[in-house]
Design a protein around this motif. Structure first.
Motif, PDB file in Angstrom:
ATOM      1  N   LYS A   1      -8.911  -3.395  -8.427  1.00  0.00           N
ATOM      2  CA  LYS A   1     -10.199  -1.601  -8.058  1.00  0.00           C
ATOM      3  C   LYS A   1     -10.484  -1.889  -7.092  1.00  0.00           C
ATOM      4  O   LYS A   1     -11.471  -1.086  -6.737  1.00  0.00           O
ATOM      5  CB  LYS A   1     -10.917  -2.755  -9.098  1.00  0.00           C
ATOM      6  CG  LYS A   1     -10.638  -2.433 -10.133  1.00  0.00           C
ATOM      7  CD  LYS A   1     -11.186  -2.794 -11.443  1.00  0.00           C
ATOM      8  CE  LYS A   1     -12.644  -2.199 -11.832  1.00  0.00           C
ATOM      9  NZ  LYS A   1     -13.892  -2.723 -12.752  1.00  0.00           N
ATOM     10  N   LYS A   2      -9.788  -2.810  -5.959  1.00  0.00           N
ATOM     11  CA  LYS A   2     -10.890  -2.343  -4.366  1.00  0.00           C
ATOM     12  C   LYS A   2     -10.062  -4.418  -4.396  1.00  0.00           C
ATOM     13  O   LYS A   2      -9.416  -5.449  -4.941  1.00  0.00           O
ATOM     14  CB  LYS A   2     -12.367  -3.329  -4.949  1.00  0.00           C
ATOM     15  CG  LYS A   2     -13.637  -2.953  -3.810  1.00  0.00           C
ATOM     16  CD  LYS A   2     -14.076  -1.719  -3.689  1.00  0.00           C
ATOM     17  CE  LYS A   2     -14.613  -1.630  -2.800  1.00  0.00           C
ATOM     18  NZ  LYS A   2     -14.961  -0.198  -2.265  1.00  0.00           N
TER      19      LYS A   2
ATOM     20  N   LYS B   1      -4.405  -2.761 -12.398  1.00  0.00           N
ATOM     21  CA  LYS B   1      -4.942  -1.543 -11.850  1.00  0.00           C
ATOM     22  C   LYS B   1      -5.728  -2.678 -10.596  1.00  0.00           C
ATOM     23  O   LYS B   1      -6.505  -3.938 -10.723  1.00  0.00           O
ATOM     24  CB  LYS B   1      -6.130  -0.541 -11.763  1.00  0.00           C
ATOM     25  CG  LYS B   1      -6.021   0.651 -10.812  1.00  0.00           C
ATOM     26  CD  LYS B   1      -7.434   1.272 -11.329  1.00  0.00           C
ATOM     27  CE  LYS B   1      -7.965   1.889 -10.199  1.00  0.00           C
ATOM     28  NZ  LYS B   1      -8.951   2.920 -10.386  1.00  0.00           N
TER      29      LYS B   1
ATOM     30  N   LYS C   1       1.145  -0.984  -0.471  1.00  0.00           N
ATOM     31  CA  LYS C   1       0.087   0.334   0.122  1.00  0.00           C
ATOM     32  C   LYS C   1       0.768   0.968  -0.313  1.00  0.00           C
ATOM     33  O   LYS C   1       1.541   1.592   1.040  1.00  0.00           O
ATOM     34  CB  LYS C   1      -1.126   0.179   1.189  1.00  0.00           C
ATOM     35  CG  LYS C   1      -1.969   0.543   0.765  1.00  0.00           C
ATOM     36  CD  LYS C   1      -3.415   0.546   2.159  1.00  0.00           C
ATOM     37  CE  LYS C   1      -4.512   0.937   1.810  1.00  0.00           C
ATOM     38  NZ  LYS C   1      -5.498   0.582   2.873  1.00  0.00           N
TER      39      LYS C   1
ATOM     40  N   ASP D   1      -2.764   5.828  -0.127  1.00  0.00           N
ATOM     41  CA  ASP D   1      -4.584   5.166   0.181  1.00  0.00           C
ATOM     42  C   ASP D   1      -4.127   3.659  -1.145  1.00  0.00           C
ATOM     43  O   ASP D   1      -5.122   3.787  -1.313  1.00  0.00           O
ATOM     44  CB  ASP D   1      -5.790   5.906  -0.585  1.00  0.00           C
ATOM     45  CG  ASP D   1      -5.464   6.894   1.315  1.00  0.00           C
ATOM     46  OD1 ASP D   1      -5.027   6.106   2.420  1.00  0.00           O
ATOM     47  OD2 ASP D   1      -5.802   7.484   1.227  1.00  0.00           O
ATOM     48  N   GLU D   2      -3.411   4.120  -2.293  1.00  0.00           N
ATOM     49  CA  GLU D   2      -3.274   2.604  -3.059  1.00  0.00           C
ATOM     50  C   GLU D   2      -3.000   1.565  -2.912  1.00  0.00           C
ATOM     51  O   GLU D   2      -1.898   1.225  -2.558  1.00  0.00           O
ATOM     52  CB  GLU D   2      -2.973   3.402  -4.667  1.00  0.00           C
ATOM     53  CG  GLU D   2      -3.082   3.369  -5.243  1.00  0.00           C
ATOM     54  CD  GLU D   2      -3.339   3.886  -6.561  1.00  0.00           C
ATOM     55  OE1 GLU D   2      -3.028   3.531  -8.087  1.00  0.00           O
ATOM     56  OE2 GLU D   2      -2.000   4.554  -7.080  1.00  0.00           O
ATOM     57  N   TRP D   3      -4.123   0.234  -3.516  1.00  0.00           N
ATOM     58  CA  TRP D   3      -2.646  -0.620  -2.898  1.00  0.00           C
ATOM     59  C   TRP D   3      -2.566  -1.098  -4.887  1.00  0.00           C
ATOM     60  O   TRP D   3      -2.258  -0.963  -5.806  1.00  0.00           O
ATOM     61  CB  TRP D   3      -3.664  -1.664  -3.747  1.00  0.00           C
ATOM     62  CG  TRP D   3      -4.136  -1.904  -2.291  1.00  0.00           C
ATOM     63  CD1 TRP D   3      -5.159  -1.622  -1.264  1.00  0.00           C
ATOM     64  CD2 TRP D   3      -3.920  -2.639  -0.936  1.00  0.00           C
ATOM     65  NE1 TRP D   3      -5.912  -1.731  -0.519  1.00  0.00           N
ATOM     66  CE2 TRP D   3      -4.137  -2.194   0.383  1.00  0.00           C
ATOM     67  CE3 TRP D   3      -2.415  -2.610  -0.008  1.00  0.00           C
ATOM     68  CZ2 TRP D   3      -4.430  -2.897   1.748  1.00  0.00           C
ATOM     69  CZ3 TRP D   3      -2.586  -3.535   0.778  1.00  0.00           C
ATOM     70  CH2 TRP D   3      -3.435  -3.594   2.267  1.00  0.00           C
ATOM     71  N   ILE D   4      -0.258  -1.746  -5.064  1.00  0.00           N
ATOM     72  CA  ILE D   4       0.213  -2.160  -5.642  1.00  0.00           C
ATOM     73  C   ILE D   4       0.616  -3.092  -5.749  1.00  0.00           C
ATOM     74  O   ILE D   4       0.641  -3.899  -4.486  1.00  0.00           O
ATOM     75  CB  ILE D   4       1.354  -0.972  -5.459  1.00  0.00           C
ATOM     76  CG1 ILE D   4       1.204   0.399  -5.255  1.00  0.00           C
ATOM     77  CG2 ILE D   4       2.294  -1.209  -7.042  1.00  0.00           C
ATOM     78  CD1 ILE D   4       0.319   1.499  -6.836  1.00  0.00           C
TER      79      ILE D   4
END
Lengths: 193, 292
Positions: A143-144, A141, A69, A72-75
């Motif tokens: 997405k969730k 990406k 993370k 706020d973004e998961w990679i």
């Protein structure tokens, strides 16, 4: 060995065109699910509870990825397939109830899953074991994520993928199973060794 | 004074190992791709080679299963700070897990709790050897679960001898099938005792693939088992083809007259290992990888 580029949601009709040894590339939504996620999904179904997302026509990936993370973004770092045989217990019911059309993993699956795929109209595809960077590069990406309480490898990661592959069709919707056929050949070869 | 050097080198070795295959393994995969005749088998080898390139280029773990971390240590008896090595290796493992990152793979067998940093009881595992001198040679082997799960020990009847050994290896390879992510490397060891055979078989996986066994008789037996394994037709990823193994490495210990332990340790194509030597003056030489 025909090559197909499939886009989710994938229809039963598209699935019925595929035969073993075909190569597919997946576009759209790929959802990771291992033992714990399969088990919970089927429990939800039994209790009449809705899954956090509709899996109809989507592709499922037997994979416990490395994800990090950043803010706020998961990679997604690396995401190769895990051994599919562990999910044999659940897969036939899983595809029957949720209508996921493509299951991707490694090492093949058994007779119960093969029978289920024939009935429901789904295929099992082999992605090269260990080719985790190749897989991750096709992920555009994250997405969730759902069910993160199961742990990073077991959670449902909803991935947006572009040309995810090559995935070899190893169980088609007509009951052909490439791994089992090859195992039979191996047993025959063994006699001559 | 050396603990920081050891930690830095160990971290670098873990990173090299998980992101970049040793050249001998990469060459063996390229050779297999050239020689494989099965079309499906070729798709798998091509994907592996592409994956290896991408991992090296972007410095990302080549497989998401970054394994259990195992170290092999050859410590000079006059090396300073011998007592600090263990802690330095644990610290390096924790740092590597966070920064590379590695998948946290150390789970308590009873509580199922994952420590989250790849360290735990006996993990990372340290194999010690005390040698002459004042230097230190470190090797790391991150060992994946898929190939470890099919590794086996057989206590065969000594009267079956080498024929029994060959049969045991082939049966194990067939039972393993697609599970260990072929093409595989086999570490095979005979003799010693149950624990000794397993340990030797695993350590045999550290030998460079292109280096022949120094004992010509064993070199011949390695070749024979290699050919048998590749005649099974399991092929890359179990999808069929003539590349099931990249190499077979034999090791042995003298045995008890009544025992004939045979250990077969499987290694997936992602044969990750890296070594370096630290001299008494702190100079570091990387042995398995070219480091710029």
């Amino acid at each position: 060995m025909a090559v197909y580029r499939l886009k989710t949601p994938i229809s039963e009709e598209e699935i019925r065109k595929l035969t073993v040894n075909d190569i597919i590339y997946i576009n759209g939504a790929l959802v990771t699910a291992r033992d714990a996620a399969h088990k919970r999904a089927l429990e939800f179904h039994r209790k009449g509870k809705k899954l956090p997302l509709n899996l109809e026509g989507l592709a499922i990936f037997h994979c416990g990825p490395i994800v990090k993370k950043i803010r706020d973004e998961w990679i997604l770092v690396a995401a190769g397939p895990t051994t599919s045989a562990r999910m044999d217990l659940y897969e036939a019911d899983f595809i029957k109830n949720f209508k996921a059309r493509v299951i991707v993993g490694k090492g093949g699956m058994g007779g119960k899953t093969t029978e289920g795929m024939k009935k429901t109209g789904a295929v099992y595809g082999a992605f090269t074991g260990g080719a985790a960077v190749l897989a991750a590069r096709a992920v555009k990406k994250v997405k969730k994520v759902y069910w993160l309480d199961l742990g990073m490898p077991e959670a449902l990661w909803i991935l947006e993928v572009e040309n995810f592959g090559p995935v070899i069709v190893a169980i088609d919707s007509y009951g052909k199973n490439l791994f089992e056929d090859n195992q039979k050949k191996v047993m025959k070869n063994l006699k001559t060794l | 004074m050396f603990d920081k050097v050891i930690e830095t080198v160990a971290f670098k070795l873990i990173k090299l190992a998980v992101t970049e295959l040793p050249r001998d393994v990469e060459r063996a995969l390229q050779q297999a791709y050239k020689e494989e005749e099965s079309e499906t088998g070729r798709t798998q080898l091509k994907a592996i080679l592409e994956n290896v390139e991408l991992a090296k280029k972007y410095k990302i773990p080549m497989c998401q299963d970054t394994g259990i971390i195992i170290f092999y240590i050859k410590a000079g008896s006059k090396f300073k700070d011998l007592h600090k090595i263990e802690e330095a290796l644990r610290d390096a493992t924790i740092k590597a897990t966070k920064e590379i990152p590695l998948r946290p793979n150390a789970v308590n067998p009873f509580t199922r709790k994952n420590t989250g940093n790849n360290t735990g009881r006996y993990i990372p595992f340290l194999n010690w050897e005390i040698v002459q001198g004042n230097g230190l040679e470190l090797t790391v082997m991150p060992k994946g679960g898929g190939s470890e799960n099919v590794s086996v020990l057989g206590m065969i009847n000594p009267s079956q001898g080498i024929e029994g050994l060959k049969k045991f290896v082939i049966d194990s390879v067939i039972a393993a099938g697609a599970k260990p992510c072929p093409p595989i490397i086999l570490g095979v060891a005979v003799g010693g005792g149950a624990d000794i055979a397993i340990k030797l078989a695993k350590a045999a996986l550290l030998k460079p693939l292109d280096q022949l066994n120094t004992d010509p008789k064993l070199a011949k037996l390695e070749k024979e088992i290699f050919n048998l394994v590749n005649s099974t037709g399991i092929g890359p990823m179990g999808l069929g083809g003539k590349t099931t193994a990249l190499a077979v490495k034999l090791e042995f210990a003298h045995r008890h007259p009544a025992s004939y332990p045979v250990a077969v340790v499987f290694q997936c194509w992602a044969a990750r290992r890296a070594s370096a030597h630290i001299s008494a003056n702190g100079e570091v030489e990387y042995l398995s990888h070219r480091v710029i």
